[in-house]
Design a protein around this motif. Structure first.
Motif, PDB file in Angstrom:
ATOM      1  N   GLN A  49      -0.683 -14.072  41.562  1.00 22.25           N
ATOM      2  CA  GLN A  49      -0.716 -14.364  42.994  1.00 22.25           C
ATOM      3  C   GLN A  49      -1.035 -15.831  43.260  1.00 22.25           C
ATOM      4  O   GLN A  49      -0.378 -16.482  44.067  1.00 22.25           O
ATOM      5  CB  GLN A  49      -1.758 -13.476  43.680  1.00 22.25           C
ATOM      6  CG  GLN A  49      -1.351 -12.019  43.722  1.00 22.25           C
ATOM      7  CD  GLN A  49      -0.153 -11.796  44.616  1.00 22.25           C
ATOM      8  OE1 GLN A  49      -0.135 -12.200  45.775  1.00 22.25           O
ATOM      9  NE2 GLN A  49       0.878 -11.183  44.076  1.00 22.25           N
ATOM     10  N   TYR A  54      -4.931 -17.408  52.671  1.00 21.88           N
ATOM     11  CA  TYR A  54      -3.767 -16.609  53.049  1.00 21.88           C
ATOM     12  C   TYR A  54      -3.384 -15.579  52.007  1.00 21.88           C
ATOM     13  O   TYR A  54      -2.794 -14.555  52.324  1.00 21.88           O
ATOM     14  CB  TYR A  54      -2.559 -17.512  53.311  1.00 21.88           C
ATOM     15  CG  TYR A  54      -2.693 -18.357  54.542  1.00 21.88           C
ATOM     16  CD1 TYR A  54      -2.502 -17.798  55.805  1.00 21.88           C
ATOM     17  CD2 TYR A  54      -3.021 -19.706  54.460  1.00 21.88           C
ATOM     18  CE1 TYR A  54      -2.638 -18.568  56.937  1.00 21.88           C
ATOM     19  CE2 TYR A  54      -3.148 -20.482  55.591  1.00 21.88           C
ATOM     20  CZ  TYR A  54      -2.963 -19.911  56.826  1.00 21.88           C
ATOM     21  OH  TYR A  54      -3.098 -20.671  57.956  1.00 21.88           O
ATOM     22  N   ILE A  55      -3.683 -15.876  50.747  1.00 18.11           N
ATOM     23  CA  ILE A  55      -3.153 -15.018  49.682  1.00 18.11           C
ATOM     24  C   ILE A  55      -4.260 -14.222  48.990  1.00 18.11           C
ATOM     25  O   ILE A  55      -4.197 -12.994  48.911  1.00 18.11           O
ATOM     26  CB  ILE A  55      -2.409 -15.869  48.616  1.00 18.11           C
ATOM     27  CG1 ILE A  55      -1.366 -16.760  49.285  1.00 18.11           C
ATOM     28  CG2 ILE A  55      -1.786 -14.983  47.553  1.00 18.11           C
ATOM     29  CD1 ILE A  55      -0.299 -16.033  50.049  1.00 18.11           C
ATOM     30  N   PRO A  74      -7.417 -12.147  51.528  1.00 25.97           N
ATOM     31  CA  PRO A  74      -7.013 -10.917  52.218  1.00 25.97           C
ATOM     32  C   PRO A  74      -6.847  -9.742  51.258  1.00 25.97           C
ATOM     33  O   PRO A  74      -7.226  -8.618  51.576  1.00 25.97           O
ATOM     34  CB  PRO A  74      -5.671 -11.289  52.848  1.00 25.97           C
ATOM     35  CG  PRO A  74      -5.675 -12.767  52.954  1.00 25.97           C
ATOM     36  CD  PRO A  74      -6.502 -13.277  51.807  1.00 25.97           C
ATOM     37  N   GLN A  75      -6.321 -10.019  50.068  1.00 23.20           N
ATOM     38  CA  GLN A  75      -6.149  -8.930  49.099  1.00 23.20           C
ATOM     39  C   GLN A  75      -7.478  -8.545  48.473  1.00 23.20           C
ATOM     40  O   GLN A  75      -7.758  -7.355  48.280  1.00 23.20           O
ATOM     41  CB  GLN A  75      -5.190  -9.363  47.997  1.00 23.20           C
ATOM     42  CG  GLN A  75      -3.800  -9.643  48.490  1.00 23.20           C
ATOM     43  CD  GLN A  75      -2.873  -9.985  47.336  1.00 23.20           C
ATOM     44  OE1 GLN A  75      -2.689  -9.200  46.417  1.00 23.20           O
ATOM     45  NE2 GLN A  75      -2.292 -11.169  47.377  1.00 23.20           N
ATOM     46  N   ARG A  77      -9.666  -6.565  50.912  1.00 26.92           N
ATOM     47  CA  ARG A  77      -9.130  -5.229  51.125  1.00 26.92           C
ATOM     48  C   ARG A  77      -9.447  -4.336  49.933  1.00 26.92           C
ATOM     49  O   ARG A  77      -9.759  -3.163  50.087  1.00 26.92           O
ATOM     50  CB  ARG A  77      -7.616  -5.322  51.321  1.00 26.92           C
ATOM     51  CG  ARG A  77      -7.060  -4.214  52.144  1.00 26.92           C
ATOM     52  CD  ARG A  77      -5.671  -4.553  52.606  1.00 26.92           C
ATOM     53  NE  ARG A  77      -5.653  -5.697  53.513  1.00 26.92           N
ATOM     54  CZ  ARG A  77      -4.553  -6.133  54.108  1.00 26.92           C
ATOM     55  NH1 ARG A  77      -3.402  -5.528  53.882  1.00 26.92           N
ATOM     56  NH2 ARG A  77      -4.593  -7.144  54.934  1.00 26.92           N
ATOM     57  N   ALA A  94       0.279   2.285  54.275  1.00 29.48           N
ATOM     58  CA  ALA A  94       1.217   1.174  54.374  1.00 29.48           C
ATOM     59  C   ALA A  94       1.782   0.828  53.003  1.00 29.48           C
ATOM     60  O   ALA A  94       2.949   0.489  52.865  1.00 29.48           O
ATOM     61  CB  ALA A  94       0.522  -0.044  54.974  1.00 29.48           C
ATOM     62  N   HIS A  95       0.927   0.954  51.956  1.00 29.94           N
ATOM     63  CA  HIS A  95       1.388   0.518  50.637  1.00 29.94           C
ATOM     64  C   HIS A  95       2.168   1.578  49.901  1.00 29.94           C
ATOM     65  O   HIS A  95       2.903   1.273  48.977  1.00 29.94           O
ATOM     66  CB  HIS A  95       0.197   0.069  49.796  1.00 29.94           C
ATOM     67  CG  HIS A  95      -0.261  -1.303  50.152  1.00 29.94           C
ATOM     68  ND1 HIS A  95       0.270  -2.415  49.588  1.00 29.94           N
ATOM     69  CD2 HIS A  95      -1.159  -1.726  51.062  1.00 29.94           C
ATOM     70  CE1 HIS A  95      -0.289  -3.490  50.123  1.00 29.94           C
ATOM     71  NE2 HIS A  95      -1.163  -3.095  51.018  1.00 29.94           N
ATOM     72  N   HIS A 133       0.324  -7.890  50.376  1.00 32.09           N
ATOM     73  CA  HIS A 133      -0.309  -7.562  51.648  1.00 32.09           C
ATOM     74  C   HIS A 133       0.523  -8.055  52.827  1.00 32.09           C
ATOM     75  O   HIS A 133       0.137  -7.840  53.971  1.00 32.09           O
ATOM     76  CB  HIS A 133      -1.711  -8.154  51.708  1.00 32.09           C
ATOM     77  CG  HIS A 133      -1.732  -9.650  51.591  1.00 32.09           C
ATOM     78  ND1 HIS A 133      -1.238 -10.317  50.500  1.00 32.09           N
ATOM     79  CD2 HIS A 133      -2.175 -10.606  52.436  1.00 32.09           C
ATOM     80  CE1 HIS A 133      -1.379 -11.612  50.665  1.00 32.09           C
ATOM     81  NE2 HIS A 133      -1.944 -11.817  51.832  1.00 32.09           N
ATOM     82  N   LEU A 135       6.338  -3.842  54.035  1.00 37.58           N
ATOM     83  CA  LEU A 135       5.452  -4.515  53.088  1.00 37.58           C
ATOM     84  C   LEU A 135       6.233  -4.714  51.790  1.00 37.58           C
ATOM     85  O   LEU A 135       6.974  -3.827  51.370  1.00 37.58           O
ATOM     86  CB  LEU A 135       4.216  -3.656  52.802  1.00 37.58           C
ATOM     87  CG  LEU A 135       3.102  -3.729  53.832  1.00 37.58           C
ATOM     88  CD1 LEU A 135       1.938  -2.861  53.397  1.00 37.58           C
ATOM     89  CD2 LEU A 135       2.640  -5.154  54.039  1.00 37.58           C
TER      90      LEU A 135
END
Lengths: 373, 247
Positions: free
Chosen positions: A259, A276-277, A280-281, A284, A361-362, B96, B138
């Motif tokens: 990432q 931004y990358i 957030p991950q 979560r 969502a995932h 994400h 996503l």
């Protein structure tokens, strides 16, 4: 009818079938059945006594302990003192301000719990980030239209809320910086962050509170004075930041190296990559841990009693020595316990909802796409 | 094509501890061409590729793209990387974010483009790689082949002078390989400067201007694809091609 039995769901089976199934379970597992029956008996007798005490024999309206029934809970004590338990010594004329501050967090949580609510995360994050400052301005006043109210008048659940949420929100950015520091390539930064975390994490909160309220003013230039609430909150914030930093660090480790490589390859700098990358991950990934810290911090705020702040627990404890209501410790502490439990349960519900959201969502399958054969 | 896109590597050497990953590599790549790097695993081809945009540090030698040295200074490196896109073996999409946000994020943050403008451009690119209908999902909800095509669109969104591909099809199931290769062939034919590490010899034969064969950290052989595949000069290249064909 033969056909209808096929259509019936297993839930609506006839009582005979149900009994037969139950019997089969009992025969197959006699030990388990015995344990179940024993537990059921215990629950029945114990639960019955609790219900008797808390509801059947309880007194809700009275003006002193003497008027309460001796066999049940004397909730009248709580009812009479409720405004004080909620707001402490906040002046009655200005109570509406305290009401707003007190009700905002549960309303925010309730809003966030609404089913299929798209902006859940935004509302929650935005709301709770604004809350501490907004609550502080609202309560202390001094701005046009709001009379000043000294912070030593704040108390009860109001104080618990402000200290808990405030310390948590303020500790968040500090925690993120600490976590980044602890995983940094730069040895000096790493050492500083690690030292800070280990120092604050290794100290009992009570010691931190004493130090921040009694020792910190000694280091301030003469004439500079902070209210005790501010000093105590500074201590709790740093304490919480150390714990949260370790949670966040766990999240950082969960995000793959690919990432940051991808972000670097696109020309992102360090802070843009983190903001931004990675973060957030990472956050979560450790949401349950973050909520766990929040719950634990909310309960830890009760330690502010050692520096003479009247949070919910302390104000109830103080009320127990009222000569009109002596000997009601059980009622008082059951009440405090229930309030804290409700707050923490609400938090964990919201967290579960957020986790379900991101899971859903995932796991969404690629729709409208046919796998080539 | 573009002067900016020439790549120059001079006596590049890299060690991992005492193990030498790259031995004295020198290489010139002209703009507007597609170059394929191949070789057995551990031959240093991916390491070389990752040196080109500074993802790997090296101990000796120089790399320059469009006359600008690839250095260690963070700011210069960042500026250079804006113009050098990269596609990874494992896609490395941002899970994400939606597909569209994956493509627009870098133009917005790094280049300071406005959202509307970058979204228009992104949709155009997603159209080009054939995943436009998934723009709102996503990225983690897509299949491997779709993800890799989004990754290509993400790299293209920065309008790079050079595109680096690090085994872009190795992590894909056989059906998806073709969809990704088709996009890459289309890019190569339109004159994009590409450096591709791959085992897809069919791709190399069709669009590569030059094939570079590496082994044990050195460039062993380099030539036009037809020459290289039809009569490799060295025994090592012969053995490698034999392995690939018999696989």
């Amino acid at each position: 009818m033969a056909t209808s039995s096929l259509v019936r769901s297993p839930v609506s089976q006839s009582p005979v079938t149900a009994a037969r199934r139950l019997l089969a379970v009992v025969v197959a597992n006699p030990f388990g059945t015995a344990v179940s029956l024993g537990l059921a008996y215990l629950a029945w007798t114990l639960g019955g006594r609790i219900v008797d005490w808390a509801f059947v024999e309880a007194t809700w309206v009275a003006s002193s302990r003497a008027e309460c029934s001796p066999d049940g809970a004397c909730w009248a004590f709580i009812v009479n003192r409720l405004p004080q338990f909620a707001f402490g010594f906040y002046p009655e004329a200005e109570r509406w301000r305290a009401w707003i501050v007190l009700l905002a967090p549960p309303l925010l949580l309730a809003l966030a719990m609404a089913p299929d609510f798209k902006g859940r995360r935004k509302v929650l994050i935005g709301g709770f980030c604004l809350y501490p400052v907004a609550a502080f301005v609202m309560l202390s006043g001094g701005v046009p239209g709001l009379q000043p109210v000294a912070s030593d008048k704040w108390g009860g659940l109001l104080l618990t809320m402000v200290v808990g949420i405030g310390a948590f929100v303020f500790s968040f950015p500090i925690a993120i910086l600490l976590a980044l520091g602890r995983t940094s390539q730069l040895p000096a930064v790493r050492l500083l962050a690690t030292g800070f975390i280990e120092f604050w994490r290794g100290m009992p909160l009570i010691a931190i509170l004493f130090m921040s309220v009694i020792m910190l003013p000694l280091f301030l230039p003469p004439g500079v004075e902070f209210p005790r609430l501010t000093l105590a909150m500074t201590g709790i914030t740093l304490y919480s930041a150390a714990y949260l930093a370790e949670v966040a660090r766990g999240g950082l480790q969960a995000v793959g190296r690919g990432q940051s490589e991808a972000a670097n390859a696109l020309g992102f700098g360090f802070w843009a990559t983190q903001g931004y990358i990675i973060m957030p991950q990472a956050l979560r990934a450790v949401l349950p841990g973050i909520v766990n810290s929040a719950i634990s911090l909310l309960k830890d705020t009760t330690y502010v009693m050692v520096v003479g702040l009247f949070d919910l627990l302390n104000i109830v404890t103080a009320a127990l020595s009222d000569p009109n209501w002596l000997g009601l410790a059980t009622e008082g502490y059951v009440f405090v316990g229930l309030v804290f439990w409700s707050l923490c349960f609400g938090l964990s519900q919201v967290s579960a909802r957020l986790e379900r959201d991101s899971e859903r969502a995932h796991s969404r399958a690629p729709s409208g796409e046919r796998k080539p054969q | 094509m573009s002067v900016n896109a020439t790549i120059a590597v001079r006596s590049l050497s890299k060690w991992y501890g005492s193990w030498r990953a790259l031995r004295d590599i020198s290489l010139d790549i002209a703009g507007g061409t597609c170059t394929v790097l191949c070789g057995p695993s551990g031959s240093g081809k991916s390491t070389l590729l990752r040196c080109l945009n500074g993802l790997e540090e090296w101990q000796q030698g120089e790399v320059a793209i469009g006359g600008v040295a690839v250095g260690y200074k963070a700011r210069e490196l960042r500026r250079l990387r804006r113009d050098v896109g990269m596609v990874f073996q494992h896609f490395n999409l941002f899970p994400h974010l939606t597909v569209l946000d994956n493509v627009t994020l870098a133009p917005r943050i790094v280049r300071g483009r406005r959202r509307g403008e970058s979204e228009d451009h992104a949709m155009h690119l997603l159209e080009r790689v054939g995943v436009a209908e998934h723009a709102g999902k996503l990225s983690s909800a897509l299949s491997g082949g779709q993800q890799q095509r989004v990754a290509i669109a993400r790299a293209l969104a920065m309008q790079p002078h050079v595109l680096l591909f690090d085994e872009p099809t190795s992590a894909l199931d056989p059906e998806s390989v073709k969809e990704v290769l088709d996009v890459m062939i289309d890019l190569a034919r339109s004159g994009t400067t590409m450096v591709v590490v791959t085992h897809e010899m069919g791709f190399a034969r069709r669009v590569a201007g030059r094939v570079i064969f590496m082994d044990k950290g050195s460039i062993v052989e380099t030539g036009a694809p037809d020459e290289f595949f039809d009569c490799p000069c060295t025994d090592r290249a012969k053995a490698f091609l034999g392995d690939i064909v018999n696989r």
